[in-house]
Design a protein around this motif. Structure first.
Motif, PDB file in Angstrom:
ATOM      1  N   ASP A 238     -31.194  84.006 142.749  1.00  0.00           N
ATOM      2  CA  ASP A 238     -30.453  85.193 143.066  1.00  0.00           C
ATOM      3  C   ASP A 238     -29.089  85.554 142.590  1.00  0.00           C
ATOM      4  O   ASP A 238     -28.811  86.777 142.172  1.00  0.00           O
ATOM      5  CB  ASP A 238     -30.314  85.242 144.732  1.00  0.00           C
TER       6      ASP A 238
ATOM      7  N   ARG B 277     -37.715  91.851 140.217  1.00  0.00           N
ATOM      8  CA  ARG B 277     -36.493  92.009 140.778  1.00  0.00           C
ATOM      9  C   ARG B 277     -35.487  92.611 140.240  1.00  0.00           C
ATOM     10  O   ARG B 277     -34.817  93.635 140.649  1.00  0.00           O
ATOM     11  CB  ARG B 277     -35.963  90.419 141.244  1.00  0.00           C
TER      12      ARG B 277
ATOM     13  N   GLU C 228     -36.491  96.167 139.730  1.00  0.00           N
ATOM     14  CA  GLU C 228     -36.326  96.940 140.950  1.00  0.00           C
ATOM     15  C   GLU C 228     -34.804  97.388 141.362  1.00  0.00           C
ATOM     16  O   GLU C 228     -34.644  98.341 141.854  1.00  0.00           O
ATOM     17  CB  GLU C 228     -36.730  95.928 142.393  1.00  0.00           C
TER      18      GLU C 228
END
Length: 279
Positions: free
Chosen positions: A36, A84, A87
């Motif tokens: 992340d 990810r 998005e």
């Protein structure tokens, strides 16, 4: 403009590129310790672009959306990186294996532009390889083509008999007693040169065996030491010495890769272009 990213175990490199492979801005920063955080760091880069092209280690899944990774970047293994980023940023994202990116760079912008069939052999900590067939990067049926570091020299099942150990950083140091950085300042030493020549001789045999298998027109040598003309000259000389054993074998052109430090950024760009244009 395309944002190109090279995710490594130590650093993440980035470059803002145009379609012709000109890097307008580039830099790097330490690789972060979670998936992340890496995603956020890429999103925080202050550039305007229409797509993201990523080079990363590991065995990619079939649609190049994630990779199986071990070692320092194991936390990225099977992480949906492409999904990810698309998005969050709302743009096209592509991912390619870092070992093949050097090949894409040479095919798109470097010394393989006019080549039909070729090999790219990258001599680094291990040994990387890219295969070009009919002017296309060959991935294989399971995206494993070119993962040559794990190939064994004989039936003894130990890491010391792998191609990585024989031709990577450890193999060169074992043959000469010096690091790649030290070696070329000491080739006037008879013992050092003998070890260096033996390393190049073994490499020439390996390349010759691959030539028997693939029959390429060009072999490029990459990695930090490929910038040394004496390495390329020694490999060529040893390849000539094998003619007596293989008199009918056509010898490929052997030269250094055009790109080193920026190879993965440019290779990621080339893969992006190949997989987004006319799609």
């Amino acid at each position: 403009m395309i944002l190109t990213i090279d995710i490594g175990g130590t650093n993440i490199k980035y470059g803002l590129c145009d379609a012709s492979g000109n890097i307008q801005q580039k830099g790097e920063y330490p690789t972060l310790d979670t998936a992340d955080k890496i995603v956020q760091s890429i999103c925080d880069l202050p550039f305007e672009y229409t797509g993201i092209a990523i080079s990363m280690p590991g065995i990619l899944n079939e649609d190049h959306s994630s990779a199986f990774i071990t070692g320092k970047l194991a936390f990225l293994s099977n992480y949906p990186l492409k999904e990810r980023l698309e998005e969050i940023k709302g743009c096209k994202v592509t991912i390619e294996n870092d070992g093949r990116c050097a090949t894409w760079a040479e095919l798109g912008f470097g010394n393989l532009i006019h080549s039909k069939n070729a090999l790219v052999v990258v001599l680094g900590t291990y040994i990387g390889m890219g295969i070009v067939i009919d002017h296309k990067v060959y991935e294989g049926s399971h995206l494993l083509a070119g993962e040559y570091s794990d190939a064994h020299m004989d039936t003894e099942k130990t890491f010391k008999n792998t191609m990585a150990t024989c031709f990577g950083k450890d193999g060169l140091e074992r043959a000469t007693g010096l690091t790649g950085k030290e070696l070329f300042d000491h080739l006037d030493d008879e013992r050092v040169y003998a070890g260096f020549n033996k390393y190049c001789q073994n490499l020439a045999w390996m390349l010759n065996n691959l030539q028997l298998l693939l029959d390429v027109d060009t072999i490029l040598i990459g990695g930090g030491i490929s910038a040394q003309p004496k390495l390329i000259d020694c490999i060529k000389e040893n390849m000539k010495g094998l003619t007596q054993w293989f008199p009918t074998l056509e010898k490929p052109v052997i030269k250094a890769c055009k790109f080193n430090n920026d190879a993965n950024l440019l290779g990621a760009l080339c893969y992006y272009k190949n997989n987004t244009e006319n799609h």
